[in-house]
Write a protein that holds these residues in place. Structure first.
Motif, mmCIF file in Angstrom:
data_model
loop_
_atom_site.group_PDB
_atom_site.id
_atom_site.type_symbol
_atom_site.label_atom_id
_atom_site.label_comp_id
_atom_site.label_asym_id
_atom_site.label_seq_id
_atom_site.Cartn_x
_atom_site.Cartn_y
_atom_site.Cartn_z
ATOM 1 N N GLN A 13 0.814 -1.214 0.000
ATOM 2 C CA GLN A 13 0.000 0.000 0.000
ATOM 3 C C GLN A 13 0.846 1.262 0.000
ATOM 4 O O GLN A 13 0.360 2.341 -0.249
ATOM 5 N N THR A 14 2.145 1.140 0.269
ATOM 6 C CA THR A 14 2.971 2.343 0.448
ATOM 7 C C THR A 14 3.599 2.853 -0.831
ATOM 8 O O THR A 14 3.936 4.021 -0.921
ATOM 9 N N ARG A 15 3.765 2.015 -1.848
ATOM 10 C CA ARG A 15 4.508 2.426 -3.033
ATOM 11 C C ARG A 15 3.631 2.563 -4.267
ATOM 12 O O ARG A 15 4.115 2.412 -5.373
ATOM 13 N N LEU A 22 1.114 -1.437 -9.119
ATOM 14 C CA LEU A 22 0.915 -2.072 -7.822
ATOM 15 C C LEU A 22 2.138 -2.924 -7.504
ATOM 16 O O LEU A 22 2.509 -3.794 -8.298
ATOM 17 N N GLN A 23 2.771 -2.663 -6.394
ATOM 18 C CA GLN A 23 3.946 -3.422 -5.986
ATOM 19 C C GLN A 23 3.499 -4.594 -5.125
ATOM 20 O O GLN A 23 2.754 -4.417 -4.172
ATOM 21 N N ASN A 24 3.949 -5.783 -5.462
ATOM 22 C CA ASN A 24 3.668 -6.956 -4.637
ATOM 23 C C ASN A 24 4.857 -7.253 -3.747
ATOM 24 O O ASN A 24 6.002 -7.156 -4.168
ATOM 25 N N THR A 25 4.585 -7.606 -2.513
ATOM 26 C CA THR A 25 5.620 -7.913 -1.550
ATOM 27 C C THR A 25 5.506 -9.385 -1.167
ATOM 28 O O THR A 25 4.441 -9.820 -0.714
ATOM 29 N N PHE A 26 6.582 -10.133 -1.360
ATOM 30 C CA PHE A 26 6.623 -11.529 -0.952
ATOM 31 C C PHE A 26 7.327 -11.617 0.393
ATOM 32 O O PHE A 26 8.318 -10.920 0.620
ATOM 33 N N GLY A 47 -5.633 -8.595 1.245
ATOM 34 C CA GLY A 47 -5.720 -8.762 -0.204
ATOM 35 C C GLY A 47 -4.607 -9.616 -0.775
ATOM 36 O O GLY A 47 -4.357 -9.592 -1.972
ATOM 37 N N GLY A 48 -3.949 -10.374 0.074
ATOM 38 C CA GLY A 48 -2.819 -11.186 -0.363
ATOM 39 C C GLY A 48 -3.212 -12.596 -0.742
ATOM 40 O O GLY A 48 -4.354 -13.019 -0.550
#
Length: 67
Positions: A13-15, A22-26, A47-48
């Motif tokens: 949500q920050t980037r 949309l940046q996904n973080t694993f 939402g992951g």
């Protein structure tokens, strides 16, 4: 101690610069067997998607193999 090694993908949500990007973080973490359901609910509410779940032994906060 029974643990799950959970790998999940969560949208960051920050980037978000534009609506399309949309940046996904694993991330990978150890979750105790008793807390698995609440952790699963938390990831889904953000939402992951859960990518992989493995049974593991160890202690919370231990390195889970990410480099």
């Amino acid at each position: 101690m029974r643990m799950f090694k959970v790998t999940a993908c969560v949208p960051s949500q920050t980037r978000i610069r534009t609506q399309r990007e949309l940046q996904n973080t694993f991330f990978t973490k150890l979750v105790p067997y008793e807390n698995w359901f609440s952790e699963q609910q938390r990831i889904q509410k953000m939402g992951g998607k859960i990518v992989k779940v493995e049974l593991a032994t160890g202690r919370p906060g231990a390195n889970t193999g990410l480099k």
